[in-house]
Design a protein around this motif. Sequence first.
Motif, PDB file in Angstrom:
ATOM      1  N   GLN A  30      37.396  33.740  36.642  1.00 59.16           N
ATOM      2  CA  GLN A  30      37.896  35.041  37.067  1.00 59.16           C
ATOM      3  C   GLN A  30      38.025  35.106  38.587  1.00 59.16           C
ATOM      4  O   GLN A  30      38.997  35.657  39.118  1.00 59.16           O
ATOM      5  CB  GLN A  30      36.966  36.152  36.588  1.00 59.16           C
ATOM      6  N   ALA A  31      37.055  34.521  39.293  1.00 53.00           N
ATOM      7  CA  ALA A  31      37.126  34.501  40.751  1.00 53.00           C
ATOM      8  C   ALA A  31      38.360  33.737  41.215  1.00 53.00           C
ATOM      9  O   ALA A  31      39.038  34.160  42.162  1.00 53.00           O
ATOM     10  CB  ALA A  31      35.861  33.872  41.326  1.00 53.00           C
ATOM     11  N   ARG A  32      38.660  32.634  40.552  1.00 59.67           N
ATOM     12  CA  ARG A  32      39.862  31.885  40.919  1.00 59.67           C
ATOM     13  C   ARG A  32      41.115  32.713  40.669  1.00 59.67           C
ATOM     14  O   ARG A  32      42.052  32.725  41.472  1.00 59.67           O
ATOM     15  CB  ARG A  32      39.942  30.580  40.131  1.00 59.67           C
ATOM     16  N   SER A  33      41.130  33.456  39.566  1.00 61.23           N
ATOM     17  CA  SER A  33      42.282  34.297  39.233  1.00 61.23           C
ATOM     18  C   SER A  33      42.472  35.389  40.280  1.00 61.23           C
ATOM     19  O   SER A  33      43.603  35.712  40.660  1.00 61.23           O
ATOM     20  CB  SER A  33      42.097  34.913  37.842  1.00 61.23           C
ATOM     21  N   ILE A  34      41.359  35.969  40.745  1.00 63.54           N
ATOM     22  CA  ILE A  34      41.447  37.006  41.775  1.00 63.54           C
ATOM     23  C   ILE A  34      41.962  36.405  43.080  1.00 63.54           C
ATOM     24  O   ILE A  34      42.754  37.027  43.797  1.00 63.54           O
ATOM     25  CB  ILE A  34      40.080  37.681  41.974  1.00 63.54           C
ATOM     26  N   ARG A  35      41.517  35.199  43.399  1.00 64.27           N
ATOM     27  CA  ARG A  35      41.997  34.532  44.615  1.00 64.27           C
ATOM     28  C   ARG A  35      43.511  34.312  44.543  1.00 64.27           C
ATOM     29  O   ARG A  35      44.224  34.527  45.522  1.00 64.27           O
ATOM     30  CB  ARG A  35      41.278  33.203  44.797  1.00 64.27           C
ATOM     31  N   VAL A  36      43.989  33.861  43.391  1.00 62.17           N
ATOM     32  CA  VAL A  36      45.431  33.644  43.221  1.00 62.17           C
ATOM     33  C   VAL A  36      46.186  34.954  43.421  1.00 62.17           C
ATOM     34  O   VAL A  36      47.225  34.999  44.089  1.00 62.17           O
ATOM     35  CB  VAL A  36      45.739  33.044  41.830  1.00 62.17           C
ATOM     36  N   PHE A  88      45.190  37.551  45.140  1.00 60.12           N
ATOM     37  CA  PHE A  88      45.101  37.926  46.554  1.00 60.12           C
ATOM     38  C   PHE A  88      46.222  37.255  47.353  1.00 60.12           C
ATOM     39  O   PHE A  88      46.893  37.910  48.168  1.00 60.12           O
ATOM     40  CB  PHE A  88      43.738  37.528  47.120  1.00 60.12           C
ATOM     41  N   TRP A  89      46.445  35.972  47.102  1.00 66.02           N
ATOM     42  CA  TRP A  89      47.488  35.273  47.851  1.00 66.02           C
ATOM     43  C   TRP A  89      48.883  35.699  47.416  1.00 66.02           C
ATOM     44  O   TRP A  89      49.828  35.640  48.200  1.00 66.02           O
ATOM     45  CB  TRP A  89      47.291  33.764  47.729  1.00 66.02           C
ATOM     46  N   PHE A  90      48.990  36.150  46.179  1.00 61.79           N
ATOM     47  CA  PHE A  90      50.261  36.721  45.740  1.00 61.79           C
ATOM     48  C   PHE A  90      50.567  37.991  46.535  1.00 61.79           C
ATOM     49  O   PHE A  90      51.711  38.219  46.957  1.00 61.79           O
ATOM     50  CB  PHE A  90      50.202  37.021  44.244  1.00 61.79           C
ATOM     51  N   VAL A  91      49.544  38.808  46.769  1.00 61.27           N
ATOM     52  CA  VAL A  91      49.731  40.018  47.576  1.00 61.27           C
ATOM     53  C   VAL A  91      50.120  39.652  49.006  1.00 61.27           C
ATOM     54  O   VAL A  91      50.994  40.277  49.617  1.00 61.27           O
ATOM     55  CB  VAL A  91      48.455  40.872  47.567  1.00 61.27           C
ATOM     56  N   VAL A  92      49.485  38.613  49.552  1.00 58.50           N
ATOM     57  CA  VAL A  92      49.802  38.172  50.911  1.00 58.50           C
ATOM     58  C   VAL A  92      51.269  37.769  51.025  1.00 58.50           C
ATOM     59  O   VAL A  92      51.987  38.187  51.951  1.00 58.50           O
ATOM     60  CB  VAL A  92      48.890  36.995  51.323  1.00 58.50           C
ATOM     61  N   THR A  93      51.746  36.958  50.083  1.00 50.91           N
ATOM     62  CA  THR A  93      53.125  36.467  50.178  1.00 50.91           C
ATOM     63  C   THR A  93      54.150  37.500  49.741  1.00 50.91           C
ATOM     64  O   THR A  93      55.349  37.294  49.936  1.00 50.91           O
ATOM     65  CB  THR A  93      53.311  35.188  49.337  1.00 50.91           C
ATOM     66  N   PRO A 106      38.754  36.592  51.253  1.00 54.04           N
ATOM     67  CA  PRO A 106      37.588  37.291  51.808  1.00 54.04           C
ATOM     68  C   PRO A 106      36.568  37.631  50.726  1.00 54.04           C
ATOM     69  O   PRO A 106      36.915  38.098  49.643  1.00 54.04           O
ATOM     70  CB  PRO A 106      38.196  38.561  52.415  1.00 54.04           C
ATOM     71  N   ARG A 107      35.280  37.343  51.013  1.00 54.31           N
ATOM     72  CA  ARG A 107      34.122  37.621  50.153  1.00 54.31           C
ATOM     73  C   ARG A 107      34.022  36.676  48.953  1.00 54.31           C
ATOM     74  O   ARG A 107      32.937  36.499  48.414  1.00 54.31           O
ATOM     75  CB  ARG A 107      34.113  39.070  49.660  1.00 54.31           C
ATOM     76  N   LEU A 108      35.122  36.118  48.512  1.00 53.65           N
ATOM     77  CA  LEU A 108      35.087  35.215  47.362  1.00 53.65           C
ATOM     78  C   LEU A 108      35.142  33.741  47.762  1.00 53.65           C
ATOM     79  O   LEU A 108      34.938  32.867  46.928  1.00 53.65           O
ATOM     80  CB  LEU A 108      36.249  35.519  46.406  1.00 53.65           C
TER      81      LEU A 108
END
Length: 362
Positions: free
Chosen positions: A104-110, A112-117, A154-156
């Motif tokens: 789940q943490a990996r999914s949230i990281r993905v 997050f980067w989708f939001v960035v791009t 961040p945080r993860l």
Amino acid sequence: MLSRLAAGLAEDLTVPGAAETAVLLMAAWWVWVLTAWLTDLFNPRLPIIQATVLAVMFGALVMAIAVPQAFDRYGWLFVVAYFAIHIVRDAVLIPGTRVNRPIQARSIRVFFWFVVTSVPWVAGALVSGTARLALWALAVVVDLGSARIGWPTPRLGRTELASQIFTGLHLSERHREIFVIALGELVLTVGLGLADSGFEAARVTASAVAFASVVLLFRLYFHRVEQLLAPSGVTTVERVRPGTATSYSHLVMVAGVLLISTGASTVIERPLGAVPPAWVVAILGGPALFLLGSCLFDGVLTGRVLWSRVLGIVLLGAVAPAMTLLPPLAVLVAANVVLLLVLVGEAAAPRSRLVRAAVPAR
């Protein structure tokens, strides 16, 4: 979508046209990769996963519709479809992995980067020309590159690329499937060219030579790469680093097939006469990209250099200057001859050496 990308590149066989095609291909590839990882994490027979895959398929269809005008009036449609696919996928993936915190943490990281791009993707849709190309190129490079550094968030923190997440058997099947789909698009290109040929002798011959390219690519891929994708006795768990690296190397191979499809369509359309330099680049560059991708794939899993294919790339580059003196059909034949030489050379190599080279590096 691959056939539409190849057709668009054939109509605009220039450096900007190639750059636009590369950006759209990488965006489509990123959708496919993340969807493949989704189906590796869940039972694909679950109704929610099947519905998600269908939604992704519909989004990919919309992206394909937008591709010919993605850098014109349908840029917004391409971005909307791209966003919708990611949102639908993550809406299933993040809640569905709550019992497995690392995944789940990996999914949230993905996500997050989708939001960035999303910023350069949206900004690119609002502008045009070179500005759109630059912004979308930045977005897609960050999309693919963030995976290579573990999606630091961040945080993860970041995903440890030595961790075990992806099931190797399923991901290997996905790689084989997308490459076969790419070959199918090449067959479609050959068939459409033959249907429009009026059965002129030169164009029929060009279609036959282009189909021979399909056969050679198929044999080269399954002669070597399949041994590395799923060798006997391989564990059913694949580490993240090889999983992402093999996806990228397959992207290079599929890009090579797309460029071969572009070259084949131009040759079938006009097999005789003078050959523009851009055509030579497409006709010879496609096989070179495929061989490069297979070398990268081989290096990821074995840590060795596949010299037969490196020599094939060198040979394609060496003959390129002389190809401008030949008709397009002859250039296509020359490209096939190089692929055939690589295939025959590998088939003639001692079997024991191939078996040793196929053992994954630990």
